[in-house]
Design a protein around this motif. Structure first.
Motif, PDB file in Angstrom:
ATOM      1  N   LEU A  26      -6.226 -14.492 -20.559  1.00 25.53           N
ATOM      2  CA  LEU A  26      -4.875 -14.887 -20.160  1.00 25.53           C
ATOM      3  C   LEU A  26      -4.003 -15.203 -21.371  1.00 25.53           C
ATOM      4  CD1 LEU A  26      -3.013 -15.629 -17.768  1.00 25.53           C
ATOM      5  CD2 LEU A  26      -3.905 -17.948 -17.927  1.00 25.53           C
ATOM      6  N   LEU A  27      -4.583 -15.850 -22.383  1.00 23.46           N
ATOM      7  CA  LEU A  27      -3.791 -16.361 -23.502  1.00 23.46           C
ATOM      8  C   LEU A  27      -3.692 -15.403 -24.676  1.00 23.46           C
ATOM      9  CD1 LEU A  27      -5.099 -20.038 -23.566  1.00 23.46           C
ATOM     10  CD2 LEU A  27      -2.978 -19.192 -22.561  1.00 23.46           C
ATOM     11  N   ALA A  28      -4.683 -14.522 -24.852  1.00 28.18           N
ATOM     12  CA  ALA A  28      -4.701 -13.744 -26.093  1.00 28.18           C
ATOM     13  C   ALA A  28      -5.045 -12.273 -25.929  1.00 28.18           C
ATOM     14  CB  ALA A  28      -5.691 -14.386 -27.075  1.00 28.18           C
ATOM     15  N   ALA A  29      -5.781 -11.901 -24.903  1.00 38.01           N
ATOM     16  CA  ALA A  29      -6.342 -10.546 -24.874  1.00 38.01           C
ATOM     17  C   ALA A  29      -5.301  -9.457 -24.681  1.00 38.01           C
ATOM     18  CB  ALA A  29      -7.404 -10.436 -23.771  1.00 38.01           C
ATOM     19  N   GLN A  30      -4.084  -9.806 -24.270  1.00 43.25           N
ATOM     20  CA  GLN A  30      -3.079  -8.766 -24.061  1.00 43.25           C
ATOM     21  C   GLN A  30      -2.510  -8.250 -25.387  1.00 43.25           C
ATOM     22  OE1 GLN A  30      -2.562 -11.935 -23.459  1.00 43.25           O
ATOM     23  NE2 GLN A  30      -0.722 -12.499 -24.557  1.00 43.25           N
ATOM     24  N   GLU A  31      -2.569  -9.058 -26.456  1.00 50.72           N
ATOM     25  CA  GLU A  31      -1.942  -8.632 -27.713  1.00 50.72           C
ATOM     26  C   GLU A  31      -2.755  -7.559 -28.442  1.00 50.72           C
ATOM     27  OE1 GLU A  31       0.664 -10.527 -31.310  1.00 50.72           O
ATOM     28  OE2 GLU A  31      -0.905 -11.749 -30.436  1.00 50.72           O
ATOM     29  N   PRO A  32      -4.088  -7.688 -28.594  1.00 55.18           N
ATOM     30  CA  PRO A  32      -4.844  -6.584 -29.195  1.00 55.18           C
ATOM     31  C   PRO A  32      -4.693  -5.290 -28.408  1.00 55.18           C
ATOM     32  CG  PRO A  32      -6.197  -8.553 -29.030  1.00 55.18           C
ATOM     33  CD  PRO A  32      -4.939  -8.844 -28.297  1.00 55.18           C
ATOM     34  N   MET A  33      -4.662  -5.399 -27.093  1.00 50.71           N
ATOM     35  CA  MET A  33      -4.494  -4.223 -26.241  1.00 50.71           C
ATOM     36  C   MET A  33      -3.151  -3.548 -26.516  1.00 50.71           C
ATOM     37  SD  MET A  33      -4.450  -4.291 -22.085  1.00 50.71           S
ATOM     38  CE  MET A  33      -3.131  -5.494 -22.038  1.00 50.71           C
ATOM     39  N   ALA A  34      -2.086  -4.325 -26.588  1.00 51.16           N
ATOM     40  CA  ALA A  34      -0.764  -3.770 -26.856  1.00 51.16           C
ATOM     41  C   ALA A  34      -0.694  -3.174 -28.254  1.00 51.16           C
ATOM     42  CB  ALA A  34       0.301  -4.854 -26.690  1.00 51.16           C
ATOM     43  N   SER A  35      -1.316  -3.840 -29.221  1.00 52.52           N
ATOM     44  CA  SER A  35      -1.328  -3.331 -30.592  1.00 52.52           C
ATOM     45  C   SER A  35      -2.067  -2.002 -30.671  1.00 52.52           C
ATOM     46  CB  SER A  35      -1.978  -4.364 -31.515  1.00 52.52           C
ATOM     47  OG  SER A  35      -2.048  -3.875 -32.835  1.00 52.52           O
ATOM     48  N   ALA A  36      -3.226  -1.911 -30.020  1.00 51.63           N
ATOM     49  CA  ALA A  36      -4.002  -0.669 -30.047  1.00 51.63           C
ATOM     50  C   ALA A  36      -3.207   0.486 -29.433  1.00 51.63           C
ATOM     51  CB  ALA A  36      -5.318  -0.864 -29.302  1.00 51.63           C
ATOM     52  N   LEU A  37      -2.546   0.240 -28.309  1.00 50.26           N
ATOM     53  CA  LEU A  37      -1.772   1.288 -27.661  1.00 50.26           C
ATOM     54  C   LEU A  37      -0.595   1.712 -28.544  1.00 50.26           C
ATOM     55  CD1 LEU A  37      -1.474   3.018 -25.105  1.00 50.26           C
ATOM     56  CD2 LEU A  37      -0.021   1.223 -24.170  1.00 50.26           C
ATOM     57  N   THR A  38       0.028   0.748 -29.213  1.00 51.33           N
ATOM     58  CA  THR A  38       1.144   1.060 -30.103  1.00 51.33           C
ATOM     59  C   THR A  38       0.683   1.914 -31.268  1.00 51.33           C
ATOM     60  OG1 THR A  38       2.253  -0.999 -29.513  1.00 51.33           O
ATOM     61  CG2 THR A  38       2.940   0.052 -31.564  1.00 51.33           C
ATOM     62  N   TRP A  39      -0.426   1.531 -31.914  1.00 56.99           N
ATOM     63  CA  TRP A  39      -0.939   2.326 -33.040  1.00 56.99           C
ATOM     64  C   TRP A  39      -1.292   3.739 -32.598  1.00 56.99           C
ATOM     65  CZ3 TRP A  39       0.346   0.982 -37.530  1.00 56.99           C
ATOM     66  CH2 TRP A  39       0.266  -0.332 -38.014  1.00 56.99           C
ATOM     67  N   LEU A  40      -1.880   3.871 -31.409  1.00 55.92           N
ATOM     68  CA  LEU A  40      -2.278   5.193 -30.932  1.00 55.92           C
ATOM     69  C   LEU A  40      -1.066   6.073 -30.653  1.00 55.92           C
ATOM     70  CD1 LEU A  40      -4.388   7.221 -30.053  1.00 55.92           C
ATOM     71  CD2 LEU A  40      -4.505   6.072 -27.840  1.00 55.92           C
ATOM     72  N   LEU A  41      -0.052   5.517 -30.002  1.00 55.45           N
ATOM     73  CA  LEU A  41       1.157   6.298 -29.734  1.00 55.45           C
ATOM     74  C   LEU A  41       1.858   6.695 -31.034  1.00 55.45           C
ATOM     75  CD1 LEU A  41       2.585   4.354 -26.674  1.00 55.45           C
ATOM     76  CD2 LEU A  41       1.820   6.740 -26.691  1.00 55.45           C
ATOM     77  N   LEU A  42       1.869   5.792 -32.000  1.00 54.85           N
ATOM     78  CA  LEU A  42       2.468   6.108 -33.287  1.00 54.85           C
ATOM     79  C   LEU A  42       1.696   7.231 -33.976  1.00 54.85           C
ATOM     80  CD1 LEU A  42       4.595   5.462 -35.421  1.00 54.85           C
ATOM     81  CD2 LEU A  42       3.088   3.653 -36.279  1.00 54.85           C
ATOM     82  N   ARG A  43       0.380   7.200 -33.904  1.00 52.48           N
ATOM     83  CA  ARG A  43      -0.432   8.264 -34.512  1.00 52.48           C
ATOM     84  C   ARG A  43      -0.209   9.600 -33.818  1.00 52.48           C
ATOM     85  NH1 ARG A  43      -2.196   9.110 -39.264  1.00 52.48           N
ATOM     86  NH2 ARG A  43      -2.654   6.866 -39.342  1.00 52.48           N
ATOM     87  N   LEU A  44      -0.109   9.596 -32.505  1.00 55.11           N
ATOM     88  CA  LEU A  44       0.137  10.839 -31.777  1.00 55.11           C
ATOM     89  C   LEU A  44       1.515  11.401 -32.094  1.00 55.11           C
ATOM     90  CD1 LEU A  44      -1.442   9.906 -28.328  1.00 55.11           C
ATOM     91  CD2 LEU A  44      -2.325  11.566 -29.981  1.00 55.11           C
ATOM     92  N   ALA A  45       2.479  10.521 -32.388  1.00 54.74           N
ATOM     93  CA  ALA A  45       3.795  10.995 -32.826  1.00 54.74           C
ATOM     94  C   ALA A  45       3.711  11.622 -34.206  1.00 54.74           C
ATOM     95  CB  ALA A  45       4.788   9.827 -32.841  1.00 54.74           C
ATOM     96  N   GLN A  46       2.848  11.084 -35.064  1.00 55.83           N
ATOM     97  CA  GLN A  46       2.693  11.612 -36.415  1.00 55.83           C
ATOM     98  C   GLN A  46       1.827  12.864 -36.452  1.00 55.83           C
ATOM     99  OE1 GLN A  46       0.920   8.042 -37.895  1.00 55.83           O
ATOM    100  NE2 GLN A  46       2.818   7.260 -38.799  1.00 55.83           N
ATOM    101  N   GLU A  47       0.986  13.026 -35.447  1.00 55.96           N
ATOM    102  CA  GLU A  47       0.036  14.154 -35.406  1.00 55.96           C
ATOM    103  C   GLU A  47       0.289  14.972 -34.135  1.00 55.96           C
ATOM    104  OE1 GLU A  47      -2.032  14.702 -37.849  1.00 55.96           O
ATOM    105  OE2 GLU A  47      -1.920  12.802 -38.947  1.00 55.96           O
ATOM    106  N   PRO A  48       1.350  15.786 -34.125  1.00 62.07           N
ATOM    107  CA  PRO A  48       1.678  16.526 -32.898  1.00 62.07           C
ATOM    108  C   PRO A  48       0.575  17.477 -32.449  1.00 62.07           C
ATOM    109  CG  PRO A  48       2.997  17.291 -34.770  1.00 62.07           C
ATOM    110  CD  PRO A  48       2.318  16.035 -35.209  1.00 62.07           C
ATOM    111  N   ALA A  49      -0.204  18.006 -33.385  1.00 65.41           N
ATOM    112  CA  ALA A  49      -1.294  18.897 -32.988  1.00 65.41           C
ATOM    113  C   ALA A  49      -2.332  18.144 -32.160  1.00 65.41           C
ATOM    114  CB  ALA A  49      -1.941  19.519 -34.224  1.00 65.41           C
TER     115      ALA A  49
END
Length: 217
Positions: free
Chosen positions: A43-66
């Motif tokens: 409830l207090l903390a686990a949502q932030e690592p999850m959001a960070s991981a999804l953000t990094w992944l989307l950013l990588r997919l934007a950088q790696e269109p293939a």
């Protein structure tokens, strides 16, 4: 509030839900106090690592269109998708480090650490170790598709009994969100350079928030 909700649902026999409370209520060895101890970090903390991981992944997919197109073109290729996720989070893990308090003395590189000392394993440095990962700064999902990938040396959410509780939530979010996004949008990075990792408490986040440009397909 959590304890009251657990006791109310247990008294009503409502233990079949597919939410987190329902899962805990179906574990007979967990009393209310123990279940609350498990729920509070989520409830207090686990949502932030999850959001960070999804953000990094989307950013990588934007950088790696293939890589993004391979994900979109072959949704049934679970192994390829898993390799992309692992490589993205190897380079940009959600958590900074693993911290453990020793319950017994431990010798490391000739130094004896006494019981009670807190030791830290820096996840970022481990993931960029050239002895473990050839070309450690390169995005190479193929390194996870070999017969003997270095799975035991991959800790984007920590490891062991105290690994981040946000990890299963992150994987569930990736499986639900990424296909829906890639089917509708073509992503491009908003900035020409790699974003630095900055520390927010114990979580690593993009210093410019991981912004991407999204064009309708």
């Amino acid at each position: 509030m959590l304890a009251a909700e657990l006791d109310t649902r247990r008294a009503a026999g409502d233990v079949e839900g597919d939410d987190l409370l329902g899962c805990l209520l179906r574990a007979p060895e967990l009393d209310t106090e123990t279940a609350v101890d498990e729920l509070l970090p989520v409830l207090l903390a686990a949502q932030e690592p999850m959001a960070s991981a999804l953000t990094w992944l989307l950013l990588r997919l934007a950088q790696e269109p293939a890589a993004a197109e391979r994900w979109r073109a072959d949704p049934a290729n679970e192994r390829e998708r898993e390799a992309i996720v692992k490589e993205a989070l190897r380079l940009r893990p959600a958590a900074l480090a693993m911290l453990r308090r020793l319950t017994a003395p431990l010798e490391v590189a000739g130094h004896v650490l006494p019981a009670g000392v807190t030791v830290i394993t820096p996840i970022v440095l481990l993931h960029r170790n050239a002895d473990l990962y050839p070309e450690p700064d390169a995005f190479r999902p193929s390194r996870w598709l070999v017969p003997d990938p270095p799975d035991a040396l991959h800790f984007p959410f920590g490891a062991g009994a105290r690994r981040c509780l946000g990890e299963p939530l992150a994987h569930a979010q990736v499986e639900a969100a990424i296909p829906a996004i890639l089917d509708r949008l073509r992503l491009r990075p908003a900035w020409p350079r790699e974003e630095r990792m900055v520390l927010r408490a114990t979580i690593l986040v993009p210093h410019r928030s991981g912004l991407v440009r999204a064009d309708p397909r």
